[in-house]
Design an enzyme around this catalytic site. Structure first.
Site, PDB file in Angstrom:
ATOM      1  N   LYS A 186      -5.630  10.485  13.076  1.00  0.00           N
ATOM      2  CA  LYS A 186      -6.467   9.435  12.527  1.00  0.00           C
ATOM      3  C   LYS A 186      -7.447   8.945  13.590  1.00  0.00           C
ATOM      4  O   LYS A 186      -7.063   8.708  14.733  1.00  0.00           O
ATOM      5  CB  LYS A 186      -5.611   8.266  12.046  1.00  0.00           C
ATOM      6  CG  LYS A 186      -5.357   8.262  10.548  1.00  0.00           C
ATOM      7  CD  LYS A 186      -4.786   6.939  10.098  1.00  0.00           C
ATOM      8  CE  LYS A 186      -5.001   6.740   8.613  1.00  0.00           C
ATOM      9  NZ  LYS A 186      -4.555   5.417   8.159  1.00  0.00           N
ATOM     10  N   ARG A 242       3.077  -0.400 -10.498  1.00  0.00           N
ATOM     11  CA  ARG A 242       3.805   0.856 -10.400  1.00  0.00           C
ATOM     12  C   ARG A 242       5.316   0.656 -10.521  1.00  0.00           C
ATOM     13  O   ARG A 242       6.056   1.617 -10.656  1.00  0.00           O
ATOM     14  CB  ARG A 242       3.480   1.532  -9.055  1.00  0.00           C
ATOM     15  CG  ARG A 242       1.997   1.649  -8.759  1.00  0.00           C
ATOM     16  CD  ARG A 242       1.720   2.459  -7.522  1.00  0.00           C
ATOM     17  NE  ARG A 242       1.429   3.837  -7.889  1.00  0.00           N
ATOM     18  CZ  ARG A 242       1.300   4.833  -7.004  1.00  0.00           C
ATOM     19  NH1 ARG A 242       1.472   4.602  -5.724  1.00  0.00           N
ATOM     20  NH2 ARG A 242       1.021   6.048  -7.397  1.00  0.00           N
ATOM     21  N   GLU A 280       7.018   1.706  -4.389  1.00  0.00           N
ATOM     22  CA  GLU A 280       7.073   0.402  -5.037  1.00  0.00           C
ATOM     23  C   GLU A 280       8.275   0.256  -5.958  1.00  0.00           C
ATOM     24  O   GLU A 280       8.898  -0.820  -6.023  1.00  0.00           O
ATOM     25  CB  GLU A 280       5.774   0.157  -5.812  1.00  0.00           C
ATOM     26  CG  GLU A 280       4.530   0.018  -4.946  1.00  0.00           C
ATOM     27  CD  GLU A 280       3.874   1.347  -4.634  1.00  0.00           C
ATOM     28  OE1 GLU A 280       2.810   1.343  -3.988  1.00  0.00           O
ATOM     29  OE2 GLU A 280       4.426   2.404  -5.030  1.00  0.00           O
TER      30      GLU A 280
END
Length: 620
Positions: free
Chosen positions: A280, A394, A366
């Protein structure tokens, strides 16, 4: 800056026409362009810098858009947008009227699937691969999924399904950068990291290569021994057990490794799995050093980098929540904090540092987060689930069956309620008041300011059943935080903030401040409703007898929202005044500045006044 090679690329066909040696130049220019462009508009930076070479390699090898690429989560696609004809449009990235920060089917034929929430790519790409097979079309479907997204159950559901389907052209690319948004968590992350952290696997491979050069019978034995050893120390066997052919890991920034590998995989049939290692922030030292800080950025000077916030401004609701949770944990040992991979975004950094044994980041999961909280509540703890409104969607089944049906004491601290701005339709918290209010046993609250947010959160911890406190993105009205001990609010009681005549304005949460100004203009009664469920029936009955027009105002879908519950009650009253329900319209709302978005749907001061005057004049 000028980007002479990049500016020659309007479509991936132009990229494929370049000499192989020019692709390295494209990568350098694309990375520099992204840094400059995102510094001017804001957006996701670290993740996009990490996928530059992978993006170039994919569009070089595969015949896009005929071949389908599905990006997961979607905030790694800026390079993809640039190479597919949207370089000039990047100046309006995430701005009102500009292009989205995520893939959108309506934006480009190269955006084969709209993605902005995690872990959907394998399922979608599998659907495309099966459709191509059934239609006897020769095309490839590629899912690019991050290692953080692999922590979600949906990704493994898709792997389980895909590995059992033969004769499909499906390639899953695991973009392993050892990061999601927050630092990675979970057993899978540890499996991936373990293989890369030491020399064991590389040594095993070198030994295996030497042994495999022996006579055929010995080579076959050695192959089996190596495969067994490899399975002990690498993730390869994990994915191969799902029915995939596993390859890697390879350097995701090395075009000389990526392009030949993809070319070889393109020739193979069946489910293939390629493991690439990326970094990243690659190529921008500041982002490499702090990929979390540079994950999602506002406008900044890319030469100087992001400057530290000197403070002094109003605290955000997220900060108010984070500080409250630490204060509450100090007073009540039963309190635990849970987040599905959003430590920074949900304001849990300080809590994680001060109460590490009571802090749980469950990864991008979730559904698990909610049922995990239910299990904790069964044993007498008070779990606080810090979650964005759009992400709680979700876990709706778990919210109903595992928490509310059992009437368990779980506190949902719901951030980003209402319109969130630049992330757009996929991230607006437009539906939570609607989908929460219809669930039995739920208590649902929306604070009008920062002090009330703390009070409501405390109220939730004192209530014996499931509760939700829903607050918006950003700062509130700037209310001075009280130093007095926290106290619980009476459940289901609203408050009158301004006594007026004839018209009563019933405002929820983020709308209270703007509605107060409307009340001054109209000499109307202004009510801070506080509770979406249960509503204050006593006060509503009084207002029904003393006012001619009741107006509900909420930053939530008007269909099934808080206003609908008020209307349901008013319909039971002997005297029924006229009603006007204002909220978000029945359409998806695009990205842009929050204030502009609210004005576009008539939820600013001028819009609310205009709506009230229109119905008042029509009925007078």
């Amino acid at each position: 800056m000028s980007y002479p090679t990049l500016e020659r690329i309007s479509t991936p066909a132009d990229l494929r026409a370049l000499d192989r040696r020019e692709l390295g130049i494209v990568a350098d220019e694309l990375r520099a362009f992204l840094i400059e462009s995102v510094s001017r508009t804001g957006g996701h930076l670290s993740s996009n810098l990490g996928t530059v070479e992978l993006t170039i390699a994919l569009h070089s090898v595969f015949n896009t858009p005929h071949d389908r690429i599905v990006w997961d989560v979607g905030h790694q696609t800026y390079g993809h947008k640039v190479l597919t004809g949207r370089r000039e449009a990047m100046a309006g990235l995430r701005l009102w009227g500009g292009i989205s920060g995520f893939p959108r089917r309506c934006e480009s034929e190269y955006d084969t699937f709209g993605t902005a929430h995690s872990s959907t790519s394998i399922s979608a790409a599998l659907g495309m691969a099966v459709a191509a097979r059934n239609r006897k079309e020769s095309r490839h479907s590629i899912a690019v999924i991050g290692d953080g997204a692999m922590s979600a159950g949906m990704a493994f559901e898709a792997l389980n399904n895909a590995g059992d389907i033969e004769d499909i052209n499906l390639l899953v690319i695991l973009n392993d950068n050892e990061m999601s948004i927050s630092p990675p968590v979970g057993a899978l992350t540890k499996i991936l990291a373990r293989m890369l952290s030491g020399s064991t696997y590389n040594t095993a491979r070198r030994v295996g290569e030497k042994v495999l050069g022996m006579a055929p019978p010995v080579a076959e034995l050695a192959r089996k021994v190596e495969e067994y050893a490899k399975g002990m120390i690498s993730p390869g066997t994990l994915f191969e057990e799902f029915g995939f052919h596993y390859y890697g890991p390879i350097d995701g920034h090395d075009l000389d490794a990526l392009i030949p590998t993809l070319q070889n995989l393109k020739k193979l049939k069946g489910p293939q799995f390629l493991h690439v290692i990326t970094k990243k922030g690659q190529g921008y030292k500041l982002a490499e050093a702090d990929p979390i800080l540079y994950h999602g950025v506002s406008k900044f000077d890319h030469t100087a980098g992001i400057q530290a916030n000197k403070g002094g401004g109003k605290p955000t609701y997220t900060q108010v929540f984070g500080d409250w949770l630490c204060d509450m944990a100090a007073a009540d040992p039963r309190i635990v904090g849970i987040t599905p991979a959003m430590r920074e975004g949900s304001g849990l950094v300080r809590f994680a540092q001060e109460y590490p044994e009571r802090y749980f980041d469950v990864g991008i999961a979730e559904q698990h987060a909610v049922t995990f909280a239910a299990g904790l509540a069964c044993e007498g703890l008070v779990p606080v689930v810090a979650i964005y409104s759009t992400f709680l969607q979700r876990a709706y089944d778990q919210l109903i069956h595992d928490v509310a049906l059992q009437n368990l004491q779980v506190v949902f601290a719901i951030d980003r309620g209402g319109l969130v701005g630049a992330d757009g339709a996929t991230h607006h918290g437009a539906y939570d008041l609607s989908y929460l209010a219809c669930i039995p046993n739920m208590v649902v609250m929306a604070p009008a300011d920062e002090n009330e947010c703390r009070q409501m959160l405390y109220t939730a911890t004192q209530y014996p059943g499931p509760t939700a406190v829903r607050y918006p993105r950003g700062s509130g009205s700037g209310a001075v935080l009280s130093g007095a001990p926290m106290s619980a609010l009476p459940i289901g009681k609203a408050e009158i903030r301004r006594q007026g005549r004839r018209i009563a304005l019933l405002a929820y949460g983020s709308m209270v401040d703007v509605v107060r100004r409307v009340g001054d203009t109209l000499d109307a009664t202004v009510v801070n409703m506080r509770f979406i469920k249960p509503i204050d029936e006593t006060l509503l009955a009084e207002l029904a007898t003393s006012h001619e027009l009741l107006v509900t105002i909420e930053e939530n879908a008007v269909i099934g929202g808080a206003g609908a519950e008020v209307a349901r009650f008013i319909d039971t009253q002997p005297r029924r005044p006229r009603m006007l329900r204002l909220g978000l319209p029945d359409r998806f709302i695009d990205h842009g500045d929050q204030a502009k978005l609210l004005a576009s749907v008539g939820l600013d001061e001028a819009g609310i006044l205009a709506s009230i005057k229109a119905i008042d004049q029509a009925d007078s």
